[in-house]
Write a protein that holds these residues in place. Structure first.
Motif, PDB file in Angstrom:
ATOM      1  N   ILE A 288       0.830  -1.210   0.000  1.00 52.32           N
ATOM      2  CA  ILE A 288       0.000   0.000   0.000  1.00 52.32           C
ATOM      3  C   ILE A 288       0.861   1.254   0.000  1.00 52.32           C
ATOM      4  O   ILE A 288       0.605   2.204  -0.768  1.00 52.32           O
ATOM      5  CB  ILE A 288      -0.960  -0.020   1.203  1.00 52.32           C
ATOM      6  N   GLU A 289       1.880   1.288   0.839  1.00 55.66           N
ATOM      7  CA  GLU A 289       2.718   2.490   0.911  1.00 55.66           C
ATOM      8  C   GLU A 289       3.528   2.690  -0.365  1.00 55.66           C
ATOM      9  O   GLU A 289       3.733   3.833  -0.804  1.00 55.66           O
ATOM     10  CB  GLU A 289       3.622   2.430   2.134  1.00 55.66           C
TER      11      GLU A 289
ATOM     12  N   CYS B 298       2.479   1.814  -3.348  1.00 58.35           N
ATOM     13  CA  CYS B 298       1.501   2.316  -4.316  1.00 58.35           C
ATOM     14  C   CYS B 298       1.230   3.805  -4.091  1.00 58.35           C
ATOM     15  O   CYS B 298       1.085   4.576  -5.050  1.00 58.35           O
ATOM     16  CB  CYS B 298       0.203   1.520  -4.211  1.00 58.35           C
ATOM     17  N   ARG B 299       1.171   4.218  -2.821  1.00 60.84           N
ATOM     18  CA  ARG B 299       0.931   5.635  -2.525  1.00 60.84           C
ATOM     19  C   ARG B 299       2.075   6.513  -3.017  1.00 60.84           C
ATOM     20  O   ARG B 299       1.854   7.656  -3.456  1.00 60.84           O
ATOM     21  CB  ARG B 299       0.742   5.816  -1.023  1.00 60.84           C
TER      22      ARG B 299
ATOM     23  N   PRO C 255      -0.285   7.778  -6.467  1.00 59.09           N
ATOM     24  CA  PRO C 255      -1.394   8.071  -5.549  1.00 59.09           C
ATOM     25  C   PRO C 255      -2.735   8.084  -6.289  1.00 59.09           C
ATOM     26  O   PRO C 255      -2.882   8.777  -7.306  1.00 59.09           O
ATOM     27  CB  PRO C 255      -1.049   9.457  -5.008  1.00 59.09           C
TER      28      PRO C 255
ATOM     29  N   ALA D 114      -7.646   2.558   0.396  1.00 58.04           N
ATOM     30  CA  ALA D 114      -6.498   3.467   0.335  1.00 58.04           C
ATOM     31  C   ALA D 114      -6.571   4.403  -0.868  1.00 58.04           C
ATOM     32  O   ALA D 114      -5.626   5.156  -1.126  1.00 58.04           O
ATOM     33  CB  ALA D 114      -5.197   2.667   0.297  1.00 58.04           C
TER      34      ALA D 114
ATOM     35  N   PHE E 218      -7.269   3.555  -4.257  1.00 56.58           N
ATOM     36  CA  PHE E 218      -6.850   3.055  -5.571  1.00 56.58           C
ATOM     37  C   PHE E 218      -8.010   2.377  -6.298  1.00 56.58           C
ATOM     38  O   PHE E 218      -8.919   1.831  -5.674  1.00 56.58           O
ATOM     39  CB  PHE E 218      -5.692   2.070  -5.419  1.00 56.58           C
TER      40      PHE E 218
END
Length: 373
Positions: A96-97, A99-100, A104, A125, A127
């Motif tokens: 997740i981090e 991907c952020r 984003p 999150a 996406f």
């Protein structure tokens, strides 16, 4: 041979797999194994507790990076630079981090059936999901991937070995995925958490060993948690093999003190001294595949997994309704994972965790067969 406690003792465990089921239910759900901890890991944890060493993690010790690099070379034929290993609390947090940082609010693709938290946590999150159904033989649909890349897919999460089918992706398939993603500018986040659990007859190809394209557009995520049953201790690793990928990691907001210190201690022990225990577990899992093949209830089909300790069962021929897992819980007192958790269209499927003793697995399958008949 790895030891599995008796059923009544297993039901005293407080982890997700065993907690909360009724008396006498055999749990075969979430990916936890029933085997007792490897002795070197247990010793390292006991030693940390005896020192009251339960504080924050200050940094990734060079000993852990070196231990993982040695493990990767021995077990996976993967050359890892210890200086390109980064700590995160677990693989899903790392995904997740990453991907952020990379895209984003972007689009994220993955093969379906897929790991349930992909469906749950990635949309939360921010996406958009791009599920990609596997082909009938279980292979990755490269034509579908190409179409989505043309449409602007930002990130591909590549589970290898795949969960829940247990398939290991061959080199040629991985090479094509790398070339396509590099061509269209998409990143590949390779979830290789099950890589140490490749069973006899198969081979894992590490993503960062595939090609220059794979190294440029990819980051590998792994952990000792699945292979050594340490999921609750919260320690995972991100691995890179290019400056471009390393630059992404430098922008992560995760800090070392978010990782569990006992997870770090256990991981180092696993990677440096867990080979003998892991070899025993792999032999047991291979025997368990044979137990399933010999005792699968009538009307249920499967493709034996090449890796992991989960079996993806198609119950369509057994006429068990729209939720085989519910059927087996009610009729056989066996708790399985519903297929729809891995793919909304997989109503006839269920996932069986066979990371246990032959005796408990045989009892489970006999109960299931009796319920079907």
């Amino acid at each position: 041979m790895p030891t599995v406690p008796a059923l009544d003792e297993l039901q005293r465990r407080r982890s997700e797999k065993w907690y909360g089921h009724g008396e006498g239910v055999i749990a075969a759900t979430v990916a936890e194994m029933d085997f007792e901890l490897a002795e070197p890991i247990a010793a390292a944890l006991h030693d940390a507790v005896s020192r009251s060493d339960l504080g924050y993690v200050s940094s990734l010790p060079s000993s852990l990076g070196t231990a993982f690099a040695g493990f990767a070379q021995r077990r996976l034929d993967w050359k890892v630079d210890p200086d390109r290993v980064t700590l995160v609390p677990d693989v899903m947090v790392g995904l997740i981090e990453l991907c952020r940082v990379i895209a984003p609010g972007g689009s994220i693709g993955f093969a379906t059936a897929g790991y349930p938290p992909f469906f749950e946590q990635l949309p939360a999150a921010g996406f958009s999901l791009v599920p990609m159904p596997l082909l009938t033989d279980g292979s990755f649909d490269l034509d579908r991937l190409t179409a989505h890349l043309r449409d602007g897919l930002d990130i591909l999460i590549l589970a290898n070995p795949h969960n829940p089918t247990g398939r290991t992706l061959p080199y040629d398939e991985l090479t094509r995925i790398a070339d396509l993603c590099a061509q269209y500018g998409a990143w590949v986040l390779a979830d290789e958490i099950h890589a140490p659990l490749v069973l006899p007859g198969a081979k894992h190809v590490p993503w960062l060993e595939v090609s220059d394209a794979a190294r440029s557009c990819g980051i590998s995520l792994t952990s000792a948690s699945k292979a050594f049953n340490l999921a609750g201790l919260k320690a995972a690793l991100l691995v890179t093999a290019s400056d471009r990928a390393q630059d992404v990691l430098r922008r992560l907001p995760i800090t070392n003190d978010q990782v569990g210190l006992l997870g770090l201690v256990a991981s180092e022990a696993a990677f440096s001294a867990g080979d003998e225990w892991l070899d025993d577990v792999l032999r047991q899992l291979d025997r368990n595949r044979a137990v399933i093949a010999a005792n699968l209830p009538e009307g249920i089909t499967w493709t034996p997994p090449q890796a992991t300790y989960v079996a993806w069962l198609d119950c369509a021929g057994a006429s068990l309704g729209q939720d085989p897992a519910e059927f087996f819980l009610e009729r056989a007192r066996v708790a399985l994972s519903p297929g729809r958790n891995y793919d909304p269209a997989a109503n006839t499927f269920t996932r069986l965790n066979f990371g246990t003793s032959e005796e408990l697995l045989t009892e489970m399958l006999h109960r299931m067969a009796s319920a079907v008949s």
